[in-house]
Write a protein that holds these residues in place. Sequence first.
Motif, short mmCIF file in Angstrom:
data_model
loop_
_atom_site.label_atom_id
_atom_site.label_comp_id
_atom_site.label_asym_id
_atom_site.label_seq_id
_atom_site.Cartn_x
_atom_site.Cartn_y
_atom_site.Cartn_z
N UNK A 48 0.78 -1.24 0.00
CA UNK A 48 0.00 0.00 0.00
C UNK A 48 0.81 1.28 0.00
N UNK A 49 2.13 1.19 -0.13
CA UNK A 49 2.96 2.41 -0.13
C UNK A 49 3.06 2.96 -1.56
N UNK A 50 3.09 4.29 -1.66
CA UNK A 50 3.27 4.91 -2.99
C UNK A 50 4.77 5.07 -3.26
N UNK A 51 5.27 4.21 -4.13
CA UNK A 51 6.71 4.16 -4.40
C UNK A 51 6.95 4.39 -5.88
N UNK A 52 7.82 5.34 -6.20
CA UNK A 52 8.14 5.64 -7.61
C UNK A 52 9.53 5.10 -7.91
N UNK A 53 9.62 4.38 -9.01
CA UNK A 53 10.89 3.71 -9.35
C UNK A 53 11.27 4.15 -10.76
N UNK A 54 12.51 4.57 -10.92
CA UNK A 54 12.91 5.00 -12.27
C UNK A 54 14.36 5.46 -12.30
N UNK A 55 14.65 6.31 -13.30
CA UNK A 55 16.01 6.83 -13.46
C UNK A 55 16.05 8.28 -13.02
N UNK A 56 17.17 8.64 -12.42
CA UNK A 56 17.43 10.05 -12.13
C UNK A 56 18.15 10.61 -13.36
#
Length: 607
Positions: free
Chosen positions: A87-95
Amino acid sequence: MEIQNPLQSATQKQKILIEIAWETCNQVGGIYTVIRTKVPSMVEKWGDDYFLLGPYFPQTASAEFEPIHDLDDSVLGKTVQKMRSMGYAVHYGYWLVTGKPRIVLFDFWSIYNNINALKSGLWERHQVSTLNTEELVSHVIAFGEMVRVFLTELAKEQQNKIDIVAHFHEWMAASAIPDLRKDQIKVATVFTTHATMLGRYLAGNVPNFYDKIDTFDWLKEARHYGIEAQATLERLAALQAHVTTTVSDVTAKECEFLLGKVPDLILPNGLNITRFSAMHEHQNLHTKYKDRINEFVMGHFFQSQPFNLEKTLYFFTSGRYEYSNKGYDLTLEALARLNWKMKQAKIDKTVVMFFITKQPYHSIDPEVLHSRAVMDEIRETCNSIEKQVGEQLFKASASSSDLQMPDLNNFVDEYWRLRLRRTIQTWKNNKRPKVVTHLLKQNDGITDFVQKSNLMNNPEDKVKIVYHPDFIVSTNPLFGLDYGQFVRGCNLGVFPSYYEPWGYTPLECIARGVPTITSDLSGFGDYMMQIMRDYEHWGVMVVNRKTQDFYKAAEQLSEMLLKFVKQSLRERITQRNRVESISDTFDWSNLRTYYDTSHDLALKRRK
Ligand code: 1S3
C-alpha cells in the motif's frame, strides 16, 4: 543491459550500495551537489549495484525523473513491487543526471495519516520528542519510515545472499537508523552529517562559538532553539550507524562535542571537473563571459558613472543568506576598507563586487531593467549605423576615382543621428546606480551595512556594489548567464565563512579556473591548508578566522583584496592557469576512495 560490476569476481558475494538523501532528485542546498556530482563516479565503480532513495515531489520529479514502468526481477524491482503491494506509494525509475542511476522515490504523503502513530513509536522506542516541531520533521519521519520498510524488505528479499550498504546523508534521511539497528536488519549503515543542526544555530547566535564548543549542554541548547527533535534524530543516527562520517575536520569537532561521537572518517566533497585539452580554452571562456558581465555593468553604471572596463575587476560572493555564517559581514567590512585604501593610493582601477544570494523580493527593480533596456537600444542603433556606414563606404569606395578616404560623417543620415542622440539623452542621468537590483521586501544586513558605511556606489567610490538577491539562472534578464558562466566571467570569488562545514563555492571557482578566498573555519579551507602548503601560490587565499577577531580578519581580507587588485593582467592570467591546474585534486574520481573506505568499514563492522 545490466552493467557488470568490474570489481566483483565470481566467487565474491554481491554487494549493493544504496545512498539515501532528502536531496536525491530534490535540490535544496549543498547536499544535492554532493550526491548529484558523485553519481558518475559511483556508477563507474558499482554499476547497477548502486542506487539512491529520496522523497517524491511531483514538481522536481517531472524535471529530473524518468519512471520505469515494467518492474524487473532484480532485488530492487522486487522490493518496490512488495512495498506497492503493502500500500505504499513508491516511484521507481532513473534520475536524469549524468550517470543516470536508478532511484526510488517515496511519496511520504501516502502514509501521512499515520504520522501520529509513527511519532509516538519514535518516542517510545528512542525517546525522540516531536512535540511542537516544524512540519518538516513530520515529513522526514514519514519518509524515514518508508526507507525503513524498504531496507527491511530488501534485506528479507535477498536473504543474506547480498551485502547491503546503506549510506544516509544528513539527519533528514536518517531517522530509520535506530530502528534498523534495533531490529537487527542485515544492512551495513553509514551516516554522513554535512553540518550539525546545533552547530548551525550556535555559530549564528553565540559569539566565539568555537572557543566554547566543548561547554554546551546539547539538550538544553536544542530545547532553547526549538530543535530538540532534529538534534535528537541527528545524535541517534551518529551514535547508532555502523560508521559515522562528516565532511571536514571542522565539522568533526561539532560531531564530537554536539553529537557525542568522534566521526570514524572524514569524507571530503568533490566535483566533476571538466578539463580542457588546451590551456587557453578556459581563458577564452573567461573573456567571453566577462564580456557579458561587462554588458550588465555598462547598463547598470554607465548611465551616470562610466569607468574604464579594461581596468575593472569583478569579485563575487554567493550562497544562502546567512549573513555572519557565510561571512558577508566580514566581506563588507573588508570592502569598505579596500575602497578607502584604493582611494588613498589613487589606484586607477574599479572593483565591482557582486553579492549573489536569495532574499524575499517583489520584483526586479524596474529602473534597473529599464536602464538595461535603453542601453540595449543604444547598441541596436549603433549596429544600424555601423551597417549603414559600411554599405555606403563600400559603394563610395568602389565608385571613387581618387584614393582619398571619404568622410564617414556623410554616410549617417539625419534620422539615425537624431535617434542615437535622443536615446543617449534619455539614458544619461545623475542618479546614483542602485546597490540592489531587486525591490527587496525588507532591508537586511547587506543593505544596512552599505548605508551605514556609505558604500553606496558614489561617483568617487573605487569599490562598487551590486546586490542581486536571487540566484543566477540562464533565463535571468540582467545577466543572461547561468551560474557557472557567471563564475567564469568573474576575477575572484570571496567566501570568508565563519560557519561552513565544507563550502562548495570556492571549489566551484577552482573548477572554473577562478582564484578564490576562503577561511580556515570552512571545511574546504581547512582541507586545503592540510593538503597544500603553498595554496596561495595556487590561487587559494585563506583568511585566518580561527585565531583573529572580526576586525583583524577584515583587515587581513582587505589586504588580500588589495594585493589582488594590484596584480597586472599577466599575473592574473598566470594565476588563473595555476588555479585550473589544481582542480583535478577535487575530482570525484580522486575523492571517491574515501567513500569506498567508509563502505568497507561498515561491512566489516556489521559482520
Ligand atoms: C551543507 O550545506 P550548507 O550550505 O547548508 O552541506 C554542504 C555539502 O557537504 C557543505 O558544502 C556546506 O558547507 C554545508 O552547509
